[in-house]
Design a protein around this motif. Sequence first.
Motif, PDB file in Angstrom:
ATOM      1  N   UNK A  11      47.955 -18.275 -21.094  1.00 21.85           N
ATOM      2  CA  UNK A  11      48.679 -19.109 -20.167  1.00 21.85           C
ATOM      3  C   UNK A  11      48.810 -20.569 -20.555  1.00 21.85           C
ATOM      4  N   UNK A  12      48.882 -20.866 -21.849  1.00 19.76           N
ATOM      5  CA  UNK A  12      48.965 -22.256 -22.306  1.00 19.76           C
ATOM      6  C   UNK A  12      50.036 -22.396 -23.388  1.00 19.76           C
ATOM      7  N   UNK A  13      50.382 -23.634 -23.656  1.00 19.06           N
ATOM      8  CA  UNK A  13      51.230 -23.957 -24.799  1.00 19.06           C
ATOM      9  C   UNK A  13      50.366 -24.653 -25.842  1.00 19.06           C
ATOM     10  N   UNK A  14      50.384 -24.133 -27.064  1.00 18.64           N
ATOM     11  CA  UNK A  14      49.640 -24.745 -28.166  1.00 18.64           C
ATOM     12  C   UNK A  14      50.629 -25.197 -29.235  1.00 18.64           C
ATOM     13  N   UNK A  15      50.390 -26.364 -29.770  1.00 15.30           N
ATOM     14  CA  UNK A  15      51.222 -26.855 -30.858  1.00 15.30           C
ATOM     15  C   UNK A  15      50.455 -26.880 -32.149  1.00 15.30           C
ATOM     16  N   UNK A  16      51.053 -26.378 -33.217  1.00 15.95           N
ATOM     17  CA  UNK A  16      50.507 -26.504 -34.572  1.00 15.95           C
ATOM     18  C   UNK A  16      51.348 -27.547 -35.292  1.00 15.95           C
ATOM     19  N   UNK A  17      50.757 -28.689 -35.540  1.00 18.29           N
ATOM     20  CA  UNK A  17      51.502 -29.802 -36.117  1.00 18.29           C
ATOM     21  C   UNK A  17      50.918 -30.162 -37.471  1.00 18.29           C
ATOM     22  N   UNK A  18      51.776 -30.288 -38.455  1.00 17.73           N
ATOM     23  CA  UNK A  18      51.301 -30.668 -39.780  1.00 17.73           C
ATOM     24  C   UNK A  18      52.461 -30.712 -40.750  1.00 17.73           C
ATOM     25  N   UNK A  19      52.265 -31.314 -41.907  1.00 19.56           N
ATOM     26  CA  UNK A  19      53.342 -31.401 -42.904  1.00 19.56           C
ATOM     27  C   UNK A  19      53.673 -30.030 -43.472  1.00 19.56           C
ATOM     28  N   UNK A  20      54.818 -29.916 -44.108  1.00 22.04           N
ATOM     29  CA  UNK A  20      55.183 -28.668 -44.769  1.00 22.04           C
ATOM     30  C   UNK A  20      54.114 -28.297 -45.796  1.00 22.04           C
TER      31      UNK A  20
END
Length: 281
Positions: free
Chosen positions: A27-36
């Motif tokens: 029940x959550x939104x997770x972001x995976x953030x990082x360079x290519x």
Amino acid sequence: MLKAKELVKRFGEKTALDGLNTEIGRGCIYGLVGPNGSGKSTLMRLMCGVYRPDGGSITLEDEPIFENVAAKDRILYLGDDLYFPPKATVEDMARFYRGLYSGFSMETYHTLCGCFPLQTDQPLSTFSKRMRRQAALLAALCCHAEYLLLDEAFDGLDPVIRLMVKKLLAEEIAERETTVVISSHNLRELDLRISTLKACEPDQIFNTEIQHIVNKTLQEMPEQSRKIFMLSRYQNLANKQIADSLDISLKTVEAHITKVLRILRLRLKDYLVTILIILIS
């Protein structure tokens, strides 16, 4: 719960993930953030069972995902590099996904066909990249998977469609406790609200001072909601203990991270100058 423990994935001599630990609840939104090239897509493919881990484990409710049909029925991965069979239409893809996912809803399909401006009986090969992305999102949302993994989900979408997709994802989370995992190399593209910043252990040489700088900077960030997991190949940048209780807005994260990096570079420069003076002496 999706759980990665000491997760390792290698491709020949290149190590894409090295000892990754994280947990992703419902029940959550997770972001995976990082360079290519930082391992975002690799992690998602491990989560959905496309790749087999080379070390550690990736599990769903403590059960391995790789070659686990029941687990894969609960997880849908929509990759960045879309592929459709030759001459396939949106209607063909709906039938295909219906055969793969037990939660697929034809009612949802017909509803979403009225939302996305697509000709469902036309070959996808005639669609633009933007339209193919919309078709893939339409099919994915109809599956009602418990975990929806979207790799560069908003790439190429116009603002109106992007806003609609975000609304549809919010409805999935509210009505079905779906977990949405979204990757991006662009913080602004995500535009999510977050409550937790997780990063990794800093270099021990500068541990005390850098820890103070990172803590102080993060504490200045305003309150918001939702969760993000920062994934970076530079795994000695910040401390994983600093942010479990911090509420921050994704719109300000980039500026604050830039501030941290600028201060860290200045501190590093000071250390190097000091070392140089000592060597000259």
